[in-house]
Structure formats: structure tokens, C-alpha cells
Design a protein around this motif. Structure first.
Motif, PDB file in Angstrom:
ATOM      1  N   UNK A  93       0.990  -1.133   0.014  1.00 23.32           N
ATOM      2  CA  UNK A  93       0.095  -0.203   0.089  1.00 23.32           C
ATOM      3  C   UNK A  93       0.880   1.178  -0.001  1.00 23.32           C
ATOM      4  N   UNK A  94       1.897   1.167   0.667  1.00 19.99           N
ATOM      5  CA  UNK A  94       2.979   2.368   0.514  1.00 19.99           C
ATOM      6  C   UNK A  94       3.184   2.842  -0.859  1.00 19.99           C
ATOM      7  N   UNK A  95       3.488   1.804  -1.878  1.00 16.76           N
ATOM      8  CA  UNK A  95       4.045   2.227  -3.101  1.00 16.76           C
ATOM      9  C   UNK A  95       2.381   3.062  -3.594  1.00 16.76           C
ATOM     10  N   UNK A 133      18.406  -5.516 -12.715  1.00 15.44           N
ATOM     11  CA  UNK A 133      17.184  -6.075 -13.384  1.00 15.44           C
ATOM     12  C   UNK A 133      15.956  -5.462 -12.735  1.00 15.44           C
ATOM     13  N   UNK A 134      15.998  -4.666 -11.919  1.00 18.35           N
ATOM     14  CA  UNK A 134      14.830  -4.063 -11.077  1.00 18.35           C
ATOM     15  C   UNK A 134      14.782  -2.436 -10.800  1.00 18.35           C
ATOM     16  N   UNK A 135      13.697  -2.115 -10.629  1.00 17.56           N
ATOM     17  CA  UNK A 135      13.445  -0.695  -9.941  1.00 17.56           C
ATOM     18  C   UNK A 135      12.579  -1.550  -8.698  1.00 17.56           C
ATOM     19  N   UNK A 136      12.975  -1.040  -7.500  1.00 16.52           N
ATOM     20  CA  UNK A 136      12.351  -1.257  -6.262  1.00 16.52           C
ATOM     21  C   UNK A 136      11.897  -0.345  -5.380  1.00 16.52           C
ATOM     22  N   UNK A 137      10.973  -0.436  -4.616  1.00 20.90           N
ATOM     23  CA  UNK A 137      10.645   0.612  -3.611  1.00 20.90           C
ATOM     24  C   UNK A 137      10.795  -0.137  -2.333  1.00 20.90           C
ATOM     25  N   UNK A 138      11.401   0.823  -1.535  1.00 23.40           N
ATOM     26  CA  UNK A 138      11.813   0.217  -0.307  1.00 23.40           C
ATOM     27  C   UNK A 138      10.800   0.020   0.675  1.00 23.40           C
ATOM     28  N   UNK A 139      10.142  -0.792   1.282  1.00 26.68           N
ATOM     29  CA  UNK A 139       9.142  -1.222   2.240  1.00 26.68           C
ATOM     30  C   UNK A 139       9.688  -0.796   3.567  1.00 26.68           C
ATOM     31  N   UNK A 140      10.863  -1.260   3.858  1.00 26.86           N
ATOM     32  CA  UNK A 140      11.688  -1.347   5.307  1.00 26.86           C
ATOM     33  C   UNK A 140      13.166  -1.383   4.967  1.00 26.86           C
ATOM     34  N   UNK A 141      13.912  -0.430   5.742  1.00 22.83           N
ATOM     35  CA  UNK A 141      15.272  -0.462   5.603  1.00 22.83           C
ATOM     36  C   UNK A 141      16.064   0.464   5.020  1.00 22.83           C
ATOM     37  N   UNK A 175      12.077   4.879  -4.085  1.00 26.90           N
ATOM     38  CA  UNK A 175      12.584   4.063  -5.309  1.00 26.90           C
ATOM     39  C   UNK A 175      14.138   3.880  -5.132  1.00 26.90           C
ATOM     40  N   UNK A 176      14.659   2.633  -5.380  1.00 32.53           N
ATOM     41  CA  UNK A 176      15.949   2.342  -5.604  1.00 32.53           C
ATOM     42  C   UNK A 176      16.235   1.641  -6.947  1.00 32.53           C
ATOM     43  N   UNK A 177      17.354   2.022  -7.389  1.00 31.32           N
ATOM     44  CA  UNK A 177      17.553   1.147  -8.684  1.00 31.32           C
ATOM     45  C   UNK A 177      18.973   1.818  -9.174  1.00 31.32           C
ATOM     46  N   UNK A 178      19.752   0.952  -9.501  1.00 30.30           N
ATOM     47  CA  UNK A 178      21.281   1.128 -10.441  1.00 30.30           C
ATOM     48  C   UNK A 178      20.448   1.712 -11.634  1.00 30.30           C
ATOM     49  N   UNK A 179      19.914   2.919 -11.668  1.00 25.50           N
ATOM     50  CA  UNK A 179      19.121   3.157 -12.691  1.00 25.50           C
ATOM     51  C   UNK A 179      19.787   3.274 -14.146  1.00 25.50           C
ATOM     52  N   UNK A 180      20.968   3.780 -14.149  1.00 23.31           N
ATOM     53  CA  UNK A 180      21.571   3.672 -15.586  1.00 23.31           C
ATOM     54  C   UNK A 180      21.894   2.495 -16.047  1.00 23.31           C
ATOM     55  N   UNK A 186      22.299  -1.528   4.325  1.00 22.14           N
ATOM     56  CA  UNK A 186      22.918  -1.158   5.507  1.00 22.14           C
ATOM     57  C   UNK A 186      22.273  -1.445   6.913  1.00 22.14           C
ATOM     58  N   UNK A 187      20.948  -1.903   6.491  1.00 22.05           N
ATOM     59  CA  UNK A 187      20.158  -2.593   7.515  1.00 22.05           C
ATOM     60  C   UNK A 187      19.536  -3.679   6.860  1.00 22.05           C
ATOM     61  N   UNK A 188      18.796  -4.519   7.592  1.00 23.39           N
ATOM     62  CA  UNK A 188      17.957  -5.440   6.953  1.00 23.39           C
ATOM     63  C   UNK A 188      16.860  -4.662   5.972  1.00 23.39           C
ATOM     64  N   UNK A 189      16.588  -5.259   4.964  1.00 28.30           N
ATOM     65  CA  UNK A 189      15.783  -4.565   3.906  1.00 28.30           C
ATOM     66  C   UNK A 189      14.909  -5.340   3.375  1.00 28.30           C
ATOM     67  N   UNK A 190      13.731  -4.779   3.116  1.00 23.36           N
ATOM     68  CA  UNK A 190      12.695  -5.518   2.216  1.00 23.36           C
ATOM     69  C   UNK A 190      12.078  -4.481   1.307  1.00 23.36           C
TER      70      UNK A 190
END
Length: 190
Positions: A2-4, A45-53, A78-83, A98-102
Motif C-alpha cells: 500500500x505504501x507504493x 534488473x529491477x526498480x524497487x520501492x523500499x518497504x523497510x530499511x 525508489x531504488x535502482x542502479x538506474x543507469x 545497510x540494515x535488513x531491508x525489504x
């Protein structure tokens, strides 16, 4: 997830049909603290949205103490090595947890399908790429126009989470100084 939706709907509303199609393409990925989300030389291979971390963008050096930190991403970003993602070429840097991340991730192939088959797809792609660009642009301008002390002080207002949750050696690298120089800056302002 839902955060996304909430994040995207700050800019544009999404029909239930488009949301169902888009969200069906998302996968939840989790990483332990210090795990590599993306290694240098791998293609993103991904564009991601950090839920936690929290994640860190880093250019690794032979001497770990000389690694260059050039970005951070937090929850609800959002996070990605976009280039690498866009060009389909190996990344020249790493992304580290840097922390546990999902995070909720969409693959390159699935994103292309969303672009083709949904009304909202291109808007979602544009929003995520614009947000990633703005973070990068703001950092570049800061490095060119501000002193290290100004960059450090600005972190308190722009990214207060950074100061509280990131080891000082990474903050020093991020603002472009040695840990010793950061220590001197911190003494000056306290």
C-alpha cells in the motif's frame, strides 16, 4: 504494498484495474544487513520501492576504508542502479543493505509490459525515474556549490534520517571528506 500506491497517488490517481495489473508484477525481495543488493559488474534488473530499511550506493575500492559512498535510499523511496537498468549494461557500483531491508521490485521485462498494457504504466515509470533523477541532481549540485560543512549541515534538514541511522564513515564519504575532517566539522558546530 500500500505504501507504493500511496506514494504514486501523491502525484496521480490509479484505477483499481491498473493497480491490480501493476501490483501483480511486483515481487517482495529481502536482504540481510550488509548484503549486496547489486554487485558491481551485474546488470540491474529491477526498480524497487523500499518497504523497510536503508541501502547505500557505493563504489568499492581495494582498501575498504576508501570506498566511496555516493547515495542512500530509505523506506518509501525508489531504488535502482538506474543507469544499468536503462542501458542493460553492467553496473559500475554496488548497492548494499545497510540494515535488513525489504523492497517491492518490478523487473525490467515486467515494467516494459506494464508500459505497453496499462494506462498508468508510463506515469509510474516517469514518477520513479524523476524521483531518482532529482535525488542525484540535488547531490551533484551540492558537491559543486557547497562546502563540506554546508553539505553536512544541510543533511540535518534535508535527510535527518541519514544523520541518525548511518555510520559516520559513510556520511563522511557521502559529503566528500575523510572521517577525520568530518570529526573536525562536527566539533566546529557543536
Amino acid at each position: 504494498m500500500l505504501n507504493i500506491r500511496e506514494y504514486i497517488e501523491e502525484t496521480v490517481s490509479i484505477s483499481e484495474e491498473d493497480w491490480q495489473f501493476f501490483s501483480s508484477k511486483l515481487t517482495l525481495r529481502s536482504f540481510k544487513k550488509k548484503a549486496l543488493i547489486l554487485d558491481m559488474g551485474e546488470t540491474e534488473n529491477y526498480i524497487s520501492f523500499i518497504d523497510r530499511g536503508i541501502a547505500r550506493f557505493v563504489i568499492p575500492k581495494e582498501d575498504v576504508e576508501k570506498d566511496i559512498t555516493f547515495g542512500f535510499c530509505f523506506q518509501n523511496e525508489f531504488i535502482s542502479a538506474y543507469d544499468s537498468f536503462l542501458l542493460r549494461k553492467p553496473s559500475l557500483y554496488q548497492i548494499e543493505a545497510l540494515t535488513a531491508i525489504s523492497m517491492w521490485s518490478i523487473s525490467y521485462a515486467d515494467l516494459q509490459e506494464v508500459y505497453k498494457k496499462s494506462v498508468i504504466g508510463n506515469l509510474i515509470g516517469r514518477i520513479s525515474s524523476e524521483r531518482l533523477f532529482l535525488i542525484k541532481s540535488k547531490r551533484e549540485q551540492s558537491l559543486l556549490n557547497e562546502t563540506a560543512k554546508e553539505r553536512y549541515l544541510k543533511l540535518f534538514t534535508d535527510r535527518p534520517k541519514l544523520i541518525k541511522e548511518i555510520p559516520l564513515k559513510y556520511i563522511a564519504s557521502y559529503i566528500g571528506v575523510t572521517p577525520q575532517a568530518l570529526s573536525r566539522i562536527r566539533k566546529q558546530i557543536s
